[in-house]
Design an enzyme around this catalytic site. Structure first.
Site, PDB file in Angstrom:
ATOM      1  N   SER A  50      78.246  14.498  27.209  1.00 27.50           N
ATOM      2  CA  SER A  50      77.481  14.437  28.453  1.00 27.50           C
ATOM      3  C   SER A  50      78.354  14.369  29.697  1.00 27.50           C
ATOM      4  O   SER A  50      77.909  14.720  30.789  1.00 27.50           O
ATOM      5  CB  SER A  50      76.534  13.234  28.431  1.00 27.50           C
ATOM      6  OG  SER A  50      77.249  12.028  28.262  1.00 27.50           O
ATOM      7  N   GLY A  87      75.543  13.405  23.918  1.00 29.27           N
ATOM      8  CA  GLY A  87      75.435  12.670  22.662  1.00 29.27           C
ATOM      9  C   GLY A  87      76.378  13.107  21.572  1.00 29.27           C
ATOM     10  O   GLY A  87      76.426  12.474  20.514  1.00 29.27           O
ATOM     11  N   ASN A 118      81.461   8.752  22.014  1.00 26.36           N
ATOM     12  CA  ASN A 118      80.293   8.444  21.183  1.00 26.36           C
ATOM     13  C   ASN A 118      80.685   7.981  19.783  1.00 26.36           C
ATOM     14  O   ASN A 118      79.908   7.304  19.108  1.00 26.36           O
ATOM     15  CB  ASN A 118      79.367   9.658  21.109  1.00 26.36           C
ATOM     16  CG  ASN A 118      78.577   9.841  22.399  1.00 26.36           C
ATOM     17  OD1 ASN A 118      78.009   8.892  22.914  1.00 26.36           O
ATOM     18  ND2 ASN A 118      78.569  11.052  22.912  1.00 26.36           N
ATOM     19  N   HIS A 202      77.089   7.060  33.359  1.00 26.97           N
ATOM     20  CA  HIS A 202      77.530   8.410  33.727  1.00 26.97           C
ATOM     21  C   HIS A 202      77.965   8.476  35.181  1.00 26.97           C
ATOM     22  O   HIS A 202      77.315   7.890  36.052  1.00 26.97           O
ATOM     23  CB  HIS A 202      76.405   9.417  33.483  1.00 26.97           C
ATOM     24  CG  HIS A 202      75.972   9.482  32.059  1.00 26.97           C
ATOM     25  ND1 HIS A 202      74.977   8.673  31.550  1.00 26.97           N
ATOM     26  CD2 HIS A 202      76.411  10.237  31.029  1.00 26.97           C
ATOM     27  CE1 HIS A 202      74.821   8.926  30.264  1.00 26.97           C
ATOM     28  NE2 HIS A 202      75.678   9.873  29.922  1.00 26.97           N
TER      29      HIS A 202
END
Length: 239
Positions: A50, A87, A118, A202
């Site tokens: 992301s 993700g 992740n 983010h």
């Protein structure tokens, strides 16, 4: 799991270092004294999660989009291919790498490999992360595609042994495969909460701009040298 949540660890990571140095205003640096775009088109693939996909800011404001603008302002005829999927773990990246490359009309001259955060969130062992990176780097080596690894960092609450093993794998693999490396590509913003969205996960558009400013020289350095007979695009003078 939607999006990359590794930056939940910002507070923990902030305990790893001192105060961040003041950073230049990214908008000013990216747009100052633009150079005419020259030379053949340079295709660069941004392959990650992301943080590349543009989560929360839109693909038009994503790191790859802003990097393309910055490189073109520097006179480089860059074309970024955004292959970021929110993700993604290293295992998911490995699963889609080959067919993503096969789907390209033009082989990338450089691939930015940004994964691993992740893996931390899902509790994967550094050995698993390393094995997935090895398989991806083997694939890229077989296709003769240069790589710039965008390193991540484990938070200290994972314990010193885990932290050392995870943090070290980026540098070790970069040396083993002779690829370029940004050791921790979030270095310039992870201590600056104002550059993150409300989820504190983010980066904002401005935060991504800061990352472009901090890393674009490494991207330029990782691009292969052009042959002496490389031709400029037909419309270069118009730009």
């Amino acid at each position: 799991m939607r999006g990359l949540s590794i930056l939940i660890f910002i507070g923990a990571l902030a305990g790893c270092g001192g105060a961040a140095d003041p950073q230049p205003k990214p908008e000013e640096e990216i747009r100052s004294e633009p150079q005419p775009v020259m030379g053949p088109e340079r295709t660069i693939m941004a392959f990650g999660n992301s943080l590349f996909a543009g989560y929360g800011v839109g693909e038009e404001n994503s790191y790859p989009a802003q990097l393309e603008a910055a490189l073109r302002a520097q006179g480089i005829n860059a074309k970024m291919v955004n292959a970021g999927i929110s993700g993604d773990t290293t295992a998911a990246g490995l699963q889609r790498l080959a067919f993503t490359l096969d789907a390209q009309e033009t082989k990338p001259e450089l691939l930015l490999l940004e994964l691993g955060g992740n893996d931390l969130l899902r509790g994967l062992s550094p050995d698993q992360t390393r094995a997935n990176f090895v398989a991806m780097l083997d694939e890229l080596k077989s296709r003769e595609i240069p790589v710039l690894m965008m390193g991540m960092r484990a938070p200290p609450n994972y314990g010193p042994e885990f932290q050392a093993e995870f943090d070290g794998l980026y540098g070790e693999l970069a040396e083993e495969y002779d690829v370029a490396l940004v050791p921790f590509w979030m270095e310039t913003i992870y201590q600056r909460p104002e550059l993150f969205q409300n989820d504190r996960i983010h980066p904002t558009t401005e935060g991504l701009s800061e990352l472009v400013v901090a890393t674009k020289d490494a991207v330029v350095a990782a691009l292969p040298e052009l042959p002496d007979d490389a031709e400029a695009p037909a419309d270069a003078s118009a730009e």
